[in-house]
Write a protein that holds these residues in place. Sequence first.
Motif, PDB file in Angstrom:
ATOM      1  N   ASN A  45       0.842  -1.182   0.000  1.00 46.20           N
ATOM      2  CA  ASN A  45       0.000   0.000   0.000  1.00 46.20           C
ATOM      3  C   ASN A  45       0.884   1.241   0.000  1.00 46.20           C
ATOM      4  O   ASN A  45       2.112   1.145   0.001  1.00 46.20           O
ATOM      5  CB  ASN A  45      -0.919   0.003   1.226  1.00 46.20           C
ATOM      6  CG  ASN A  45      -2.231   0.732   0.990  1.00 46.20           C
ATOM      7  OD1 ASN A  45      -2.270   1.709   0.235  1.00 46.20           O
ATOM      8  ND2 ASN A  45      -3.300   0.272   1.621  1.00 46.20           N
ATOM      9  N   ARG A  48       4.319   5.682   4.149  1.00 47.68           N
ATOM     10  CA  ARG A  48       4.675   6.950   4.783  1.00 47.68           C
ATOM     11  C   ARG A  48       5.927   6.762   5.630  1.00 47.68           C
ATOM     12  O   ARG A  48       6.252   5.643   6.046  1.00 47.68           O
ATOM     13  CB  ARG A  48       3.522   7.471   5.646  1.00 47.68           C
ATOM     14  CG  ARG A  48       2.237   7.726   4.863  1.00 47.68           C
ATOM     15  CD  ARG A  48       1.202   8.452   5.704  1.00 47.68           C
ATOM     16  NE  ARG A  48      -0.070   8.550   5.018  1.00 47.68           N
ATOM     17  CZ  ARG A  48      -0.361   9.449   4.097  1.00 47.68           C
ATOM     18  NH1 ARG A  48       0.544  10.334   3.738  1.00 47.68           N
ATOM     19  NH2 ARG A  48      -1.557   9.476   3.521  1.00 47.68           N
ATOM     20  N   SER A  56       4.204  10.824   0.843  1.00 48.44           N
ATOM     21  CA  SER A  56       3.983   9.382   0.783  1.00 48.44           C
ATOM     22  C   SER A  56       4.530   8.831  -0.526  1.00 48.44           C
ATOM     23  O   SER A  56       4.756   9.569  -1.488  1.00 48.44           O
ATOM     24  CB  SER A  56       2.494   9.054   0.907  1.00 48.44           C
ATOM     25  OG  SER A  56       1.759   9.629  -0.159  1.00 48.44           O
ATOM     26  N   SER A  58       3.686   5.953  -3.389  1.00 46.94           N
ATOM     27  CA  SER A  58       2.679   5.033  -3.904  1.00 46.94           C
ATOM     28  C   SER A  58       3.273   3.648  -4.120  1.00 46.94           C
ATOM     29  O   SER A  58       4.487   3.481  -4.270  1.00 46.94           O
ATOM     30  CB  SER A  58       2.109   5.557  -5.227  1.00 46.94           C
ATOM     31  OG  SER A  58       1.554   6.844  -5.066  1.00 46.94           O
ATOM     32  N   TYR A  78       5.873   2.691   6.798  1.00 45.51           N
ATOM     33  CA  TYR A  78       4.720   1.841   7.049  1.00 45.51           C
ATOM     34  C   TYR A  78       3.612   2.152   6.054  1.00 45.51           C
ATOM     35  O   TYR A  78       3.532   3.251   5.499  1.00 45.51           O
ATOM     36  CB  TYR A  78       4.200   2.072   8.476  1.00 45.51           C
ATOM     37  CG  TYR A  78       3.879   3.519   8.768  1.00 45.51           C
ATOM     38  CD1 TYR A  78       2.598   4.021   8.571  1.00 45.51           C
ATOM     39  CD2 TYR A  78       4.870   4.399   9.206  1.00 45.51           C
ATOM     40  CE1 TYR A  78       2.305   5.354   8.812  1.00 45.51           C
ATOM     41  CE2 TYR A  78       4.591   5.728   9.448  1.00 45.51           C
ATOM     42  CZ  TYR A  78       3.302   6.199   9.250  1.00 45.51           C
ATOM     43  OH  TYR A  78       3.028   7.526   9.479  1.00 45.51           O
ATOM     44  N   ALA A  79       2.747   1.171   5.834  1.00 48.29           N
ATOM     45  CA  ALA A  79       1.569   1.407   5.014  1.00 48.29           C
ATOM     46  C   ALA A  79       0.617   2.309   5.784  1.00 48.29           C
ATOM     47  O   ALA A  79       0.439   2.145   6.994  1.00 48.29           O
ATOM     48  CB  ALA A  79       0.892   0.084   4.678  1.00 48.29           C
ATOM     49  N   SER A  80       0.039   3.270   5.079  1.00 48.03           N
ATOM     50  CA  SER A  80      -0.829   4.234   5.747  1.00 48.03           C
ATOM     51  C   SER A  80      -2.000   3.567   6.451  1.00 48.03           C
ATOM     52  O   SER A  80      -2.521   4.086   7.435  1.00 48.03           O
ATOM     53  CB  SER A  80      -1.343   5.255   4.725  1.00 48.03           C
ATOM     54  OG  SER A  80      -2.006   4.601   3.646  1.00 48.03           O
ATOM     55  N   SER A  81      -2.388   2.382   5.967  1.00 46.88           N
ATOM     56  CA  SER A  81      -3.534   1.686   6.566  1.00 46.88           C
ATOM     57  C   SER A  81      -3.156   0.851   7.785  1.00 46.88           C
ATOM     58  O   SER A  81      -4.015   0.499   8.598  1.00 46.88           O
ATOM     59  CB  SER A  81      -4.199   0.780   5.519  1.00 46.88           C
ATOM     60  OG  SER A  81      -3.257  -0.135   4.983  1.00 46.88           O
ATOM     61  N   THR A  82      -1.848   0.519   7.919  1.00 50.64           N
ATOM     62  CA  THR A  82      -1.406  -0.325   9.041  1.00 50.64           C
ATOM     63  C   THR A  82      -0.120   0.233   9.646  1.00 50.64           C
ATOM     64  O   THR A  82       0.953  -0.350   9.494  1.00 50.64           O
ATOM     65  CB  THR A  82      -1.178  -1.779   8.567  1.00 50.64           C
ATOM     66  OG1 THR A  82      -0.267  -1.759   7.448  1.00 50.64           O
ATOM     67  CG2 THR A  82      -2.478  -2.441   8.167  1.00 50.64           C
ATOM     68  N   PRO A  83      -0.200   1.368  10.352  1.00 46.73           N
ATOM     69  CA  PRO A  83       1.014   1.995  10.888  1.00 46.73           C
ATOM     70  C   PRO A  83       1.737   1.165  11.938  1.00 46.73           C
ATOM     71  O   PRO A  83       2.924   1.385  12.191  1.00 46.73           O
ATOM     72  CB  PRO A  83       0.491   3.308  11.485  1.00 46.73           C
ATOM     73  CG  PRO A  83      -0.962   3.061  11.748  1.00 46.73           C
ATOM     74  CD  PRO A  83      -1.414   2.133  10.659  1.00 46.73           C
TER      75      PRO A  83
END
Length: 240
Positions: A45, A48, A56, A58, A78-83
């Motif tokens: 994903n 960041r 960020s 992509s 880390y993925a923005s959805s799972t910091p």
Amino acid sequence: MKKYLNKTFFAFAVIFLTVSGCKEDPIEITPIASLNVSNVVIGGNIVRLNDYLRDSCSVMNYYFFTLKAGNSMPLKLYASSTPNAPYFNENKDIESGGLYSLFLGGTPFAPESVWVKDNIQPYPTEDVIRIRLVNMSPNSSALSLTIGNAPTVNIFSGVVYKQVTEFSTQSFPAILPPSGNIFQIRDVSGNLLASYTMPATGTISQQFSRRRNLTLVVKGLIGGNGSNAFGILPVANYLN
């Protein structure tokens, strides 16, 4: 006399306060460095860095982050959805003005990475391009790189997973021979696996990449599809 002294003191006080108020605070200079992140995590994903919420990278792309220099600096990507499940979480010594590359691969559940302190040479004056190859395809065999107009001549060979080559200087004239802008990935038997055709214009292009440095990141899975398809991500290593 006392009245005169009071007026004189008042005048000097005004001058002192005025000068003090105009005095500029010293400018604090923060030493910085550059981090070029390639995000080729399979099924990944947007990535960041630390608490940089506005910046960020992509998925299947690259991005230049600015780092604060210093010893043992924390770096969390880390993925923005799972910091809380970072792809990379280490402390690194960061030199002021340093240039670094980080190649993120693997999967979100088993991330892998390659950290490189880059030594980008000054731009040459002749019509060449400097290329390096990074193999971030976890199910690939050893890979070779050729150019379309010389498909039997290996620029690199035997590049295994997570290996980063040195930069190789290749002729890249303004008028290229046919297929001279096509970069090809081959297996150990010389079979063509993927290719990247450099466009005529753009940030990474025949026009702008000449006399500069370029990284070709092998991404995805052999047999993969969509964003996880096997292929090449071109990454600029430009000083300006």
